[in-house]
Write a protein that holds these residues in place. Structure first.
Motif, short mmCIF file in Angstrom:
data_model
loop_
_atom_site.label_atom_id
_atom_site.label_comp_id
_atom_site.label_asym_id
_atom_site.label_seq_id
_atom_site.Cartn_x
_atom_site.Cartn_y
_atom_site.Cartn_z
N LEU A 178 0.83 -1.21 0.00
CA LEU A 178 0.00 0.00 0.00
C LEU A 178 0.86 1.26 0.00
O LEU A 178 0.56 2.22 -0.72
CB LEU A 178 -0.93 0.00 1.21
CG LEU A 178 -2.11 -0.98 1.14
CD1 LEU A 178 -2.78 -1.12 2.50
CD2 LEU A 178 -3.13 -0.52 0.09
N ALA A 179 1.93 1.25 0.77
CA ALA A 179 2.79 2.43 0.85
C ALA A 179 3.57 2.65 -0.44
O ALA A 179 3.77 3.80 -0.88
CB ALA A 179 3.76 2.28 2.02
N GLU A 180 3.99 1.57 -1.08
CA GLU A 180 4.85 1.69 -2.26
C GLU A 180 4.07 1.86 -3.56
O GLU A 180 4.55 2.51 -4.49
CB GLU A 180 5.73 0.45 -2.37
CG GLU A 180 6.74 0.30 -1.24
CD GLU A 180 7.39 -1.07 -1.21
OE1 GLU A 180 7.12 -1.86 -2.15
OE2 GLU A 180 8.13 -1.36 -0.27
N ARG A 181 2.84 1.31 -3.61
CA ARG A 181 2.19 1.21 -4.92
C ARG A 181 0.81 1.86 -5.01
O ARG A 181 0.18 1.79 -6.06
CB ARG A 181 2.08 -0.28 -5.31
CG ARG A 181 3.44 -1.00 -5.34
CD ARG A 181 3.43 -2.12 -6.32
NE ARG A 181 3.05 -1.67 -7.65
CZ ARG A 181 2.69 -2.49 -8.64
NH1 ARG A 181 2.67 -3.80 -8.43
NH2 ARG A 181 2.34 -2.01 -9.81
N THR A 182 0.33 2.49 -3.95
CA THR A 182 -1.01 3.08 -3.97
C THR A 182 -1.01 4.45 -3.31
O THR A 182 -0.07 4.82 -2.60
CB THR A 182 -2.04 2.19 -3.24
OG1 THR A 182 -1.83 2.28 -1.82
CG2 THR A 182 -1.94 0.74 -3.66
N VAL A 183 -2.08 5.19 -3.56
CA VAL A 183 -2.37 6.42 -2.82
C VAL A 183 -3.83 6.38 -2.40
O VAL A 183 -4.66 5.75 -3.06
CB VAL A 183 -2.10 7.69 -3.67
CG1 VAL A 183 -0.62 7.80 -4.02
CG2 VAL A 183 -2.95 7.68 -4.94
N TYR A 210 -1.08 5.31 -14.17
CA TYR A 210 -0.95 6.73 -13.82
C TYR A 210 0.51 7.17 -13.93
O TYR A 210 1.43 6.35 -13.82
CB TYR A 210 -1.48 6.97 -12.41
CG TYR A 210 -2.99 7.02 -12.32
CD1 TYR A 210 -3.69 8.12 -12.83
CD2 TYR A 210 -3.71 5.97 -11.76
CE1 TYR A 210 -5.08 8.17 -12.76
CE2 TYR A 210 -5.10 6.01 -11.68
CZ TYR A 210 -5.78 7.11 -12.19
OH TYR A 210 -7.14 7.16 -12.13
N SER A 211 0.72 8.48 -14.12
CA SER A 211 2.07 8.99 -14.34
C SER A 211 3.00 8.69 -13.18
O SER A 211 4.21 8.52 -13.37
CB SER A 211 2.02 10.50 -14.60
OG SER A 211 1.42 11.19 -13.50
N ASP A 212 2.47 8.61 -11.94
CA ASP A 212 3.31 8.29 -10.79
C ASP A 212 3.42 6.79 -10.55
O ASP A 212 4.09 6.34 -9.61
CB ASP A 212 2.80 8.98 -9.53
CG ASP A 212 1.38 8.56 -9.14
OD1 ASP A 212 0.81 7.66 -9.82
OD2 ASP A 212 0.84 9.12 -8.18
N GLY A 213 2.78 5.99 -11.40
CA GLY A 213 2.87 4.53 -11.30
C GLY A 213 2.05 3.91 -10.19
O GLY A 213 2.11 2.69 -9.99
N ARG A 214 1.26 4.71 -9.46
CA ARG A 214 0.52 4.21 -8.30
C ARG A 214 -0.96 4.06 -8.61
O ARG A 214 -1.55 4.87 -9.33
CB ARG A 214 0.69 5.16 -7.11
CG ARG A 214 2.10 5.23 -6.56
CD ARG A 214 2.23 6.37 -5.58
NE ARG A 214 3.55 6.40 -4.95
CZ ARG A 214 3.83 5.91 -3.75
NH1 ARG A 214 2.87 5.36 -3.02
NH2 ARG A 214 5.05 5.97 -3.27
N ALA A 215 -1.56 3.02 -8.02
CA ALA A 215 -3.01 2.83 -8.11
C ALA A 215 -3.72 3.79 -7.16
O ALA A 215 -3.14 4.22 -6.15
CB ALA A 215 -3.38 1.40 -7.78
N ARG A 216 -4.95 4.10 -7.46
CA ARG A 216 -5.78 4.96 -6.62
C ARG A 216 -6.76 4.12 -5.81
O ARG A 216 -7.53 3.34 -6.39
CB ARG A 216 -6.58 5.95 -7.46
CG ARG A 216 -5.91 7.27 -7.81
CD ARG A 216 -4.51 7.16 -8.30
NE ARG A 216 -3.95 8.47 -8.67
CZ ARG A 216 -2.67 8.67 -8.94
NH1 ARG A 216 -1.82 7.65 -8.90
NH2 ARG A 216 -2.24 9.87 -9.27
#
Length: 720
Positions: free
Chosen positions: A250-255, A559-565
């Motif tokens: 969650l910390a590395e791959r999501t926001v 997404y441009s930051d590579g993270r899932a929402r």
């Protein structure tokens, strides 16, 4: 446009089934249309030599006497008459020009299909926006996968039905199958679940009915209709409470997870049990098992065809992100796409808000790229148009007056079918392009006969995102033409012929590749030759040296930051719920023997004999309460209409739920009962939830003249 090169008699051609999104590989051997032999293709990795009864009998359509082979126009008395292609195309073009001049370009709408090849879907979107200059183009996939697509776009930045190959199912320790009866709708997929369970995996099924799929599961969660969102949030509560979430992931791959967590903690399991009818012990068992190893959550139309379908899928994705399961081996969220090209059909521009490659019609950079490929200016392109149901509602004075329909039967598939029929009857010019008469063609002013699946070539994209070839296997009869040829000829008459001067489907595909270059669904590296050599190519594939992408999100999201929402979503009531006047939930689905509106399968004798009529499934306790006879009829009434069904008394449904298949039109149309309430994000109608009441119906009861006769039961001779 030249017809494709066809094969000599007694030649076997590798192609794909014309029906669902599994797109089973098949080998079609033919000397002529009356001597077609079909066998499953053991070398195609998706179905691996298996096929369902629909695929085995699909060749019967190729010699059907009901096929329309000449263009038809209405005469002054409203009867059909045969016409030449030149006369029919001139009529259609003149009518669309007349309507456009009187009421503006938006007064004409195009409506496509998930049955169209990628080339046809692409060209229809271009035709609408360049030749007709209308914003109003949509397709029947709006009624299929739009909620899952909207959710995946919001969470991942891109939508692909499965973000992994179907064979990965076999390696999952746990599969949670939510609202899909794939044992009937995608039978060959069950081999992968069989392998999964043979390797000590567990299969859990969420469904209000004890379907064929639910009977095969280790645990069936028989929830209350419309409570899927609460159940998904309740599962996330358990994952957080029992410290089963993957905090590093969650910390590395999501926001956004903290907001989701705060909302989920309102869904105490006892409260969720009261809302859903699912026991807390079962809820906890499922979440613990999913957290313990590779796991998948696969959704179907059950949770998606609701007025909160997008939010429900987002809640499922939140759960899988919290468990750290997306982008991992034999793990992920996926949607089981329904229509043959439901995936490709929504990628390439026949959807009201999209341009090819999942580019967005309202995004200036996307408009610029596509305008350059189409040799127009971005200002020439219309903006976002109306979705399918909104387009139907806009028919009338001052709204939509002309309609071009390709390969669909809107009069059967639309919600609130009586209302939809009334709207179609109000059109000044309805043009149907299809191979067979259907309910929609009852209202048409022109019928343009088209080629069938085994008579032309093109590409399809299956539920995995695998781009495959449909290959021609036999000569068509004299008369019908390809949808691509029809669009080219109409564009010529509308003054845009230069932009549609394609001589083959391959030329259309090459332009599609350029239109998608650099987009989220990038096809630019895919060629016909690569598809042939590699058993299909997975998009995105940005250049011809790229291997394609069978597994998405392994290192980053779109997404441009590579993270899932992670998106917080709260449970809310359905658009319509049972009350004292209409005390039962009504939900719809499919039979194994039939496909979508049944315009094809109900013409196949073996399938029609197996399931000749729709039956309303009613629980024994409910049947006793209303004095319903197992051999009799039942009248189901909603606030929109009434349908008289043959009854099927079964304990497989809940006492408060009744079910009917939606493959029939006319007096048997289940969608007479359904509501046009829309999901605010996906614009998906709430097919799966309506309130009805029941009463016994005498064998000879008539429901009045408003219910039309089912056009699929008519022969071509009767149509003409």
């Amino acid at each position: 446009m030249q017809l494709p090169t066809l094969h000599a008699p007694a030649t076997t051609v590798r192609t794909h089934c014309p029906y669902c999104a599994f797109q089973c590989g098949m080998r079609l051997t033919t000397g002529d249309a009356a001597a077609v032999t079909i066998a499953p293709d053991a070398e195609f990795p998706v179905n691996a030599g298996q096929m369902c009864v629909k695929g085995f009998t699909s060749g019967d359509l190729l010699s059907s006497p009901d096929r329309v082979t000449s263009p038809l126009l209405r005469d002054a008395a409203g009867a059909w008459r045969e016409a030449s292609w030149a006369e029919a195309l001139d009529f259609v073009a003149q009518e669309f020009i007349r309507i456009r001049q009187a009421d503006g370009p938006a007064a004409v709408a195009c409506y496509g299909s998930g049955a169209l090849t990628n080339e046809k879907a692409y060209l229809l979107g271009k035709f609408a926006r360049v030749a007709l200059k209308t914003p109003n183009v949509d397709y029947n996939g709006r009624y299929c996968m739009s909620s899952a697509a909207a959710a995946q776009n919001a969470a991942f930045g891109v939508d692909r039905g499965l973000n992994f190959p179907v064979e990965d199912i076999a390696g999952a320790r746990t599969v949670l199958l939510w609202g899909s009866n794939c044992a009937d709708t995608l039978p060959p997929i069950m081999q992968w679940f069989d392998k999964q369970r043979a390797a000590a995996g567990e299969l859990f099924v969420v469904d209000p009915r004890r379907s064929a799929t639910a009977r095969a599961a280790d645990l069936h969660l028989q929830l209350t209709p419309g409570s899927d969102l609460a159940l998904a949030n309740g599962m996330l509560f358990v994952a957080v409470e029992e410290n089963l979430i993957d905090r590093d992931y969650l910390a590395e791959r999501t926001v956004g997870f903290e907001q989701v967590r705060q909302l989920a903690m309102q869904y105490y399991p006892p409260h969720v049990e009261r809302l859903t009818g699912v026991r807390e012990s079962d809820l906890r068992r499922v979440v613990r098992q999913m957290a313990s190893g590779p796991s998948m959550l696969l959704s179907g139309r059950g949770p998606e065809q609701q007025s909160k379908g997008t939010d429900t899928v987002l809640a499922m994705i939140n759960l899988m992100l919290a468990l750290g399961k997306i982008g991992k081996p034999s793990s992920g969220y996926g949607c089981l796409t329904g229509q043959g090209n439901g995936q490709g059909g929504r990628e390439h521009g026949q959807k009201a808000d999209q341009l090819p490659g999942y580019r967005l019609i309202e995004n200036d950079a996307d408009r610029e790229h596509v305008a350059r490929v189409w040799n127009v200016t971005p200002e020439d392109l219309p903006r976002k148009g109306l979705s399918a149901t909104e387009s139907v509602g806009a028919i009338g004075p001052g709204g939509i007056r002309g309609w071009l329909s390709l390969a669909n039967d809107l009069a059967v598939s639309a919600p609130n079918a009586n209302w939809a029929g009334e709207r179609l009857a109000d059109l000044e010019c309805l043009v149907v392009c299809d191979s067979f008469p259907n309910e929609t063609s009852r209202y048409a002013h022109a019928f343009l006969p088209t080629l069938q699946w085994a008579e032309e070539e093109g590409t399809m994209t299956n539920l995995e995102g695998r781009v495959i070839r449909r290959r021609p296997a036999l000569l068509p009869p004299d008369g019908p033409q390809s949808d691509l040829w029809i669009l080219r000829e109409l564009a010529e008459r509308l003054g845009e012929g230069d932009r549609f001067a394609f001589d083959s489907p391959a030329e259309v595909f090459d332009e599609l590749r350029e239109a998608t270059r650099g987009a989220r669904a990038d096809y630019s590296g895919i060629t016909y030759q690569r598809i042939d050599n590699e058993e299909g190519v997975f998009w995105p594939c940005p250049d011809e040296s790229h291997p394609g992408t069978p597994c998405m999100f392994e290192t980053r999201f779109a997404y441009s930051d590579g993270r899932a929402r992670c998106v917080p979503v709260a449970h809310r009531p359905a658009g319509e719920e049972p009350d004292e006047a209409y005390p039962y939930w009504f939900t719809t689905g499919r039979y194994r023997e039939h496909y979508n509106t049944g315009a094809q399968t109900r013409r196949v004798a073996k399938l029609a004999e197996a399931k000749p009529v729709p039956r309303l499934q009613v629980h024994p306790r409910t049947a006793r309460r209303h004095g319903l006879d197992a051999d009799g009829y039942v009248l189901a009434e909603s606030r929109r209409g009434a349908v008289r069904f043959r009854i099927e008394i079964t304990p497989d449904t809940r006492p408060d739920v009744v079910f009917a298949p939606f493959h029939w039109g006319g007096r048997d149309a289940a969608n007479v009962l359904t509501s046009a309430t829309l999901d605010p994000k996906s614009r998906m109608p709430e097919f799966k939830i309506s309130a009805v009441r029941l009463s016994p119906a005498p064998d000879e009861e008539e429901l009045g003249e408003a219910a039309p006769v089912d056009a699929s039961q008519r022969t071509r001779k009767e149509l003409v």
